[in-house]
Design a protein around this motif. Structure first.
Motif, PDB file in Angstrom:
ATOM      1  N   GLY A 206       0.795  -1.217   0.000  1.00 35.24           N
ATOM      2  CA  GLY A 206       0.000   0.000   0.000  1.00 35.24           C
ATOM      3  C   GLY A 206       0.829   1.270   0.000  1.00 35.24           C
ATOM      4  N   SER A 207       2.158   1.153  -0.030  1.00 32.41           N
ATOM      5  CA  SER A 207       3.026   2.331   0.048  1.00 32.41           C
ATOM      6  C   SER A 207       2.806   3.288  -1.129  1.00 32.41           C
ATOM      7  N   THR A 208       2.706   2.737  -2.332  1.00 30.59           N
ATOM      8  CA  THR A 208       2.494   3.569  -3.514  1.00 30.59           C
ATOM      9  C   THR A 208       1.152   4.295  -3.432  1.00 30.59           C
ATOM     10  N   LEU A 209       0.106   3.565  -3.069  1.00 31.22           N
ATOM     11  CA  LEU A 209      -1.215   4.167  -2.964  1.00 31.22           C
ATOM     12  C   LEU A 209      -1.262   5.229  -1.880  1.00 31.22           C
ATOM     13  N   GLU A 210      -0.552   5.013  -0.773  1.00 34.05           N
ATOM     14  CA  GLU A 210      -0.506   5.989   0.309  1.00 34.05           C
ATOM     15  C   GLU A 210       0.069   7.316  -0.170  1.00 34.05           C
ATOM     16  N   GLN A 211       1.206   7.242  -0.825  1.00 33.62           N
ATOM     17  CA  GLN A 211       1.861   8.466  -1.269  1.00 33.62           C
ATOM     18  C   GLN A 211       1.036   9.203  -2.312  1.00 33.62           C
ATOM     19  N   ALA A 212       0.519   8.457  -3.293  1.00 33.84           N
ATOM     20  CA  ALA A 212      -0.243   9.086  -4.368  1.00 33.84           C
ATOM     21  C   ALA A 212      -1.552   9.675  -3.850  1.00 33.84           C
ATOM     22  N   SER A 213      -2.261   8.938  -3.019  1.00 33.42           N
ATOM     23  CA  SER A 213      -3.532   9.450  -2.514  1.00 33.42           C
ATOM     24  C   SER A 213      -3.325  10.632  -1.570  1.00 33.42           C
ATOM     25  N   GLY A 214      -2.218  10.637  -0.853  1.00 32.13           N
ATOM     26  CA  GLY A 214      -1.905  11.786   0.000  1.00 32.13           C
ATOM     27  C   GLY A 214      -1.774  13.058  -0.812  1.00 32.13           C
ATOM     28  N   GLU A 215      -1.151  12.965  -1.980  1.00 27.70           N
ATOM     29  CA  GLU A 215      -1.014  14.136  -2.852  1.00 27.70           C
ATOM     30  C   GLU A 215      -2.369  14.582  -3.401  1.00 27.70           C
ATOM     31  N   LEU A 216      -3.234  13.624  -3.731  1.00 25.40           N
ATOM     32  CA  LEU A 216      -4.563  13.968  -4.225  1.00 25.40           C
ATOM     33  C   LEU A 216      -5.363  14.705  -3.156  1.00 25.40           C
ATOM     34  N   LEU A 217      -5.241  14.274  -1.910  1.00 26.38           N
ATOM     35  CA  LEU A 217      -5.931  14.946  -0.819  1.00 26.38           C
ATOM     36  C   LEU A 217      -5.380  16.348  -0.601  1.00 26.38           C
ATOM     37  N   ARG A 218      -4.066  16.490  -0.690  1.00 23.84           N
ATOM     38  CA  ARG A 218      -3.465  17.813  -0.517  1.00 23.84           C
ATOM     39  C   ARG A 218      -3.856  18.755  -1.647  1.00 23.84           C
ATOM     40  N   ALA A 219      -4.236  18.179  -2.790  1.00 20.66           N
ATOM     41  CA  ALA A 219      -4.669  19.001  -3.925  1.00 20.66           C
ATOM     42  C   ALA A 219      -6.148  19.344  -3.856  1.00 20.66           C
ATOM     43  N   GLY A 220      -6.819  18.903  -2.783  1.00 21.34           N
ATOM     44  CA  GLY A 220      -8.195  19.310  -2.572  1.00 21.34           C
ATOM     45  C   GLY A 220      -9.243  18.230  -2.661  1.00 21.34           C
ATOM     46  N   ALA A 221      -8.865  16.996  -2.997  1.00 21.15           N
ATOM     47  CA  ALA A 221      -9.851  15.923  -3.099  1.00 21.15           C
ATOM     48  C   ALA A 221     -10.526  15.685  -1.745  1.00 21.15           C
ATOM     49  N   SER A 222     -11.834  15.371  -1.792  1.00 26.88           N
ATOM     50  CA  SER A 222     -12.562  15.096  -0.551  1.00 26.88           C
ATOM     51  C   SER A 222     -12.147  13.762   0.055  1.00 26.88           C
ATOM     52  N   GLY A 223     -11.814  12.807  -0.792  1.00 23.23           N
ATOM     53  CA  GLY A 223     -11.407  11.493  -0.329  1.00 23.23           C
ATOM     54  C   GLY A 223     -10.925  10.645  -1.481  1.00 23.23           C
ATOM     55  N   VAL A 224     -10.258   9.552  -1.155  1.00 21.81           N
ATOM     56  CA  VAL A 224      -9.685   8.658  -2.160  1.00 21.81           C
ATOM     57  C   VAL A 224     -10.043   7.222  -1.828  1.00 21.81           C
ATOM     58  N   VAL A 225     -10.477   6.481  -2.839  1.00 25.97           N
ATOM     59  CA  VAL A 225     -10.707   5.046  -2.719  1.00 25.97           C
ATOM     60  C   VAL A 225      -9.690   4.347  -3.616  1.00 25.97           C
ATOM     61  N   ALA A 226      -8.964   3.392  -3.065  1.00 23.98           N
ATOM     62  CA  ALA A 226      -7.987   2.635  -3.837  1.00 23.98           C
ATOM     63  C   ALA A 226      -8.711   1.536  -4.630  1.00 23.98           C
ATOM     64  N   LEU A 227      -8.507   1.503  -5.932  1.00 23.40           N
ATOM     65  CA  LEU A 227      -9.115   0.510  -6.814  1.00 23.40           C
ATOM     66  C   LEU A 227      -8.001  -0.280  -7.469  1.00 23.40           C
ATOM     67  N   VAL A 228      -7.838  -1.536  -7.066  1.00 20.33           N
ATOM     68  CA  VAL A 228      -6.718  -2.330  -7.555  1.00 20.33           C
ATOM     69  C   VAL A 228      -7.211  -3.573  -8.274  1.00 20.33           C
ATOM     70  N   ALA A 229      -6.509  -3.932  -9.329  1.00 20.55           N
ATOM     71  CA  ALA A 229      -6.883  -5.135 -10.077  1.00 20.55           C
ATOM     72  C   ALA A 229      -6.662  -6.375  -9.227  1.00 20.55           C
ATOM     73  N   ALA A 230      -5.584  -6.409  -8.429  1.00 27.85           N
ATOM     74  CA  ALA A 230      -5.258  -7.611  -7.671  1.00 27.85           C
ATOM     75  C   ALA A 230      -4.706  -7.274  -6.304  1.00 27.85           C
ATOM     76  N   ARG A 231      -4.976  -8.157  -5.339  1.00 29.85           N
ATOM     77  CA  ARG A 231      -4.456  -8.012  -3.977  1.00 29.85           C
ATOM     78  C   ARG A 231      -3.651  -9.251  -3.616  1.00 29.85           C
ATOM     79  N   THR A 232      -2.426  -9.034  -3.141  1.00 27.64           N
ATOM     80  CA  THR A 232      -1.619 -10.163  -2.684  1.00 27.64           C
ATOM     81  C   THR A 232      -2.234 -10.743  -1.419  1.00 27.64           C
ATOM     82  N   LEU A 233      -1.841 -11.955  -1.064  1.00 27.93           N
ATOM     83  CA  LEU A 233      -2.436 -12.619   0.089  1.00 27.93           C
ATOM     84  C   LEU A 233      -1.789 -12.212   1.411  1.00 27.93           C
ATOM     85  N   ALA A 234      -0.667 -11.536   1.358  1.00 31.66           N
ATOM     86  CA  ALA A 234       0.017 -11.096   2.583  1.00 31.66           C
ATOM     87  C   ALA A 234       0.623  -9.744   2.360  1.00 31.66           C
ATOM     88  N   LYS A 235       0.829  -9.005   3.464  1.00 33.86           N
ATOM     89  CA  LYS A 235       1.417  -7.682   3.355  1.00 33.86           C
ATOM     90  C   LYS A 235       2.910  -7.795   3.131  1.00 33.86           C
TER      91      LYS A 235
END
Length: 235
Positions: A206-235
């Motif tokens: 989730g590191s990439t999504l954290e950084q990118a969504s943080g920038e979107l929020l700082r640019a004024g977005a009300s909120g961010v939902v992560a939409l991913v094609a695939a999720r690994t089974l472990a962190k």
């Protein structure tokens, strides 16, 4: 694989990410069992990341800082045989698979509970220049394009850009991944008060999504939902 890059129902059921509030954290989608009494009471808004349904890691993070993206939705598990589909898509440029991932993701977006907020834009994670030259495409961008066609949500690839080139994160641990993406993304426009769907191919730490969504929020977005094609089974 069925005709046109699609899957038969039996194969689709094997790879589709089946979210269960009793067993998955609604934010990182990690398989962490939740007590039935807690799961039965998770009726909070999608904007509420303080829900008892969060896994221990997300609960701890919510107590120390504000998570950048509030929810996550995945199309498939990044595990056999789904991981083979993703690897072929990225390594062999099988663009028809982008439509498959988008369709499964869109189905889960419409059925997840509690419902997602109304998204007004889809923003794909931009690939590095070297990765695009190697693959001939940006995987997240292709999935987002197909998802926009299915959902009617506008695609806004220009809202997120990279500030520098980086190497692959495949061999990095969590701390190294977090460091490698620090300051990696920028949003060149003011977004206004709107919810954004941030699209990526695979969710691991989730590191990439954290950084990118943080920038979107700082640019004024009300909120961010992560939409991913695939999720690994472990962190």
């Amino acid at each position: 694989m069925a005709v046109g890059g699609d899957l038969c129902l039996a194969c689709e059921n094997k790879v589709r990410f089946d979210f269960d509030v009793r067993h998955h954290c609604p934010r990182c989608l990690y398989q962490a069992p939740v007590a039935p009494s807690v799961a039965d009471t998770i009726q909070a808004s999608a904007t509420d990341t303080s829900s008892g349904g969060l896994c221990a890691t997300c609960t701890q993070r919510a107590g120390t800082d504000t998570p950048a993206y509030s929810r996550a939705v995945a199309g498939i598990y990044f595990a056999p045989p789904g991981d083979q589909l993703m690897r072929c898509f990225k390594a062999q440029g099988r663009l028809t698979d982008a439509g498959l991932f988008a369709r499964l993701l869109w189905r889960n977006m419409r059925t997840v509970k509690p419902p997602l907020p109304r998204l007004e834009a889809l923003v794909p994670i931009p690939s590095s220049r070297d990765a695009i030259l190697k693959r001939g495409m940006n995987p997240a961008g292709e999935i987002a394009r197909e998802l926009a066609g299915l959902s009617g949500i506008p695609l806004r690839g220009e809202w997120l850009r990279r500030t520098r080139e980086t190497t692959s994160q495949k061999s990095l641990d969590l701390r190294s991944r977090q460091e490698s993406v620090r300051g990696l993304y920028a949003v060149p426009v003011r977004l206004g008060s709107r919810w954004v769907g941030l699209v990526d191919d695979v969710l691991t730490t989730g590191s990439t999504l954290e950084q990118a969504s943080g920038e979107l929020l700082r640019a004024g977005a009300s909120g961010v939902v992560a939409l991913v094609a695939a999720r690994t089974l472990a962190k």
